[in-house]
Design a protein around this motif. Structure first.
Motif, PDB file in Angstrom:
ATOM      1  N   THR A  66     -18.987 -12.688   8.319  1.00 18.96           N
ATOM      2  CA  THR A  66     -18.891 -11.300   7.866  1.00 18.96           C
ATOM      3  C   THR A  66     -19.718 -11.081   6.604  1.00 18.96           C
ATOM      4  O   THR A  66     -19.630 -11.879   5.666  1.00 18.96           O
ATOM      5  CB  THR A  66     -17.417 -10.945   7.571  1.00 18.96           C
ATOM      6  N   ARG A 102     -12.378 -11.746  11.570  1.00 22.76           N
ATOM      7  CA  ARG A 102     -13.326 -11.716  12.692  1.00 22.76           C
ATOM      8  C   ARG A 102     -12.735 -10.992  13.910  1.00 22.76           C
ATOM      9  O   ARG A 102     -13.372 -10.106  14.485  1.00 22.76           O
ATOM     10  CB  ARG A 102     -13.719 -13.151  13.062  1.00 22.76           C
ATOM     11  N   GLU A 103     -11.510 -11.348  14.292  1.00 21.24           N
ATOM     12  CA  GLU A 103     -10.937 -10.814  15.526  1.00 21.24           C
ATOM     13  C   GLU A 103     -10.417  -9.387  15.369  1.00 21.24           C
ATOM     14  O   GLU A 103     -10.494  -8.598  16.321  1.00 21.24           O
ATOM     15  CB  GLU A 103      -9.797 -11.731  15.996  1.00 21.24           C
ATOM     16  N   LEU A 128     -14.619 -17.308   3.169  1.00 15.73           N
ATOM     17  CA  LEU A 128     -14.220 -16.360   4.213  1.00 15.73           C
ATOM     18  C   LEU A 128     -15.423 -15.740   4.904  1.00 15.73           C
ATOM     19  O   LEU A 128     -15.432 -15.571   6.132  1.00 15.73           O
ATOM     20  CB  LEU A 128     -13.338 -15.262   3.625  1.00 15.73           C
ATOM     21  N   ALA A 153      -9.840 -15.977   7.943  1.00 18.63           N
ATOM     22  CA  ALA A 153     -11.183 -15.776   8.506  1.00 18.63           C
ATOM     23  C   ALA A 153     -11.096 -15.372   9.971  1.00 18.63           C
ATOM     24  O   ALA A 153     -11.856 -14.511  10.442  1.00 18.63           O
ATOM     25  CB  ALA A 153     -12.011 -17.047   8.346  1.00 18.63           C
ATOM     26  N   ARG A 154     -10.173 -15.998  10.706  1.00 17.15           N
ATOM     27  CA  ARG A 154      -9.999 -15.641  12.117  1.00 17.15           C
ATOM     28  C   ARG A 154      -9.559 -14.185  12.259  1.00 17.15           C
ATOM     29  O   ARG A 154     -10.077 -13.440  13.119  1.00 17.15           O
ATOM     30  CB  ARG A 154      -8.966 -16.559  12.766  1.00 17.15           C
ATOM     31  N   ASN A 190      -8.627 -20.413   6.790  1.00 15.38           N
ATOM     32  CA  ASN A 190      -9.191 -20.390   8.138  1.00 15.38           C
ATOM     33  C   ASN A 190      -8.504 -19.338   9.003  1.00 15.38           C
ATOM     34  O   ASN A 190      -9.151 -18.662   9.807  1.00 15.38           O
ATOM     35  CB  ASN A 190      -9.059 -21.767   8.789  1.00 15.38           C
ATOM     36  N   GLN A 231     -17.152 -18.472   7.097  1.00 13.50           N
ATOM     37  CA  GLN A 231     -16.293 -18.888   8.201  1.00 13.50           C
ATOM     38  C   GLN A 231     -16.110 -17.785   9.244  1.00 13.50           C
ATOM     39  O   GLN A 231     -15.975 -18.063  10.431  1.00 13.50           O
ATOM     40  CB  GLN A 231     -14.934 -19.343   7.668  1.00 13.50           C
ATOM     41  N   SER A 232     -16.114 -16.536   8.782  1.00 15.68           N
ATOM     42  CA  SER A 232     -15.911 -15.413   9.707  1.00 15.68           C
ATOM     43  C   SER A 232     -17.214 -14.771  10.153  1.00 15.68           C
ATOM     44  O   SER A 232     -17.222 -13.946  11.077  1.00 15.68           O
ATOM     45  CB  SER A 232     -15.036 -14.343   9.046  1.00 15.68           C
TER      46      SER A 232
END
Length: 221
Positions: free
Chosen positions: A157, A121-122, A151, A117-118, A114, A154-155
């Motif tokens: 992407t 994304r960020e 991933l 994944a953050r 997790n 959750q992201s």
């Protein structure tokens, strides 16, 4: 000396174009030493400025310099967290800000995935996952684990499927002898995780595995 300089300098320059130039230099030099004549197909399918979860088969230690030399976008690896304890390798992974996953327990694995994944994304990262979990011992592709699907979902992407072709013939797993030959990095059309939930990641994993198998089966152009 050229290879050593590239690797050491990249450790002290953890981000940016200078590091990517050195990685490409290192990857190309290693392939030349191995006698591997490499190329990439499908590079135009990856949009400049976009980020991806990159899912690939894994045949050989040659796969890593192939990625560094021929993948047309900047990327990070997703590595086992225990590698951070390995001398030099751990320092490099940490310094270059590659992502790690803690496999000590199911809970720690989920928490670290997790977090990865953050970051994807960020920080708008592209991350490579060798989806079989380890190098093939036979030269044949193994079933994919669901980390890449997790991933991506959750992201949010897209996933870029990649097939490594010919690297097994250069240096098989557990072999100390390498042979010259042609190697190819094949890039497929990115696949969106839109519409999939984490509970459906097995189905998304099966789709990604099939896309990589199709790339492997494609005739040489």
């Amino acid at each position: 000396m050229l290879v050593t300089t590239a690797v050491v300098t990249s450790v002290f320059a953890p981000e940016g174009r200078w590091q990517r130039f050195l990685y490409r230099l290192w990857g190309g030099t290693v392939l030349t030493i191995f006698g591997a004549r490499g190329r990439v197909t499908g590079a135009e399918k990856l949009k400049p400025g976009a980020n991806y979860v990159i899912v690939s088969n894994h045949l050989s230690l040659v796969d890593t310099p192939m990625m560094f030399r021929w993948l047309p976008i900047p990327f990070k690896f997703l590595a086992k967290r225990e590698l951070l304890k390995v001398p030099f390798i751990g320092w490099y992974l940490n310094r270059a800000r590659h992502l790690t996953v803690d496999r000590a327990s199911l809970r720690s694995s989920i928490e670290s995935m997790n977090e990865a994944a953050r970051l994807i994304r960020e920080r708008h990262l592209s991350v490579i996952i060798f989806a079989e979990g380890t190098r093939s011992l036979t030269g044949e592709m193994q079933s994919f684990k669901d980390g890449a699907a997790y991933l991506a979902i959750q992201s949010g992407t897209p996933v870029a499927p990649i097939a490594m072709v010919g690297t097994w013939d250069i240096l098989p797993a557990k072999s100390s002898y390498f042979m010259s030959g042609n190697v190819e990095l094949r890039i497929g059309e990115p696949v969106s995780p839109e519409g999939y939930t984490l509970k459906q990641r097995a189905a998304f994993t099966a789709l990604l595995e099939e896309r990589v198998r199709q790339l492997l089966a494609a005739p040489v152009s």
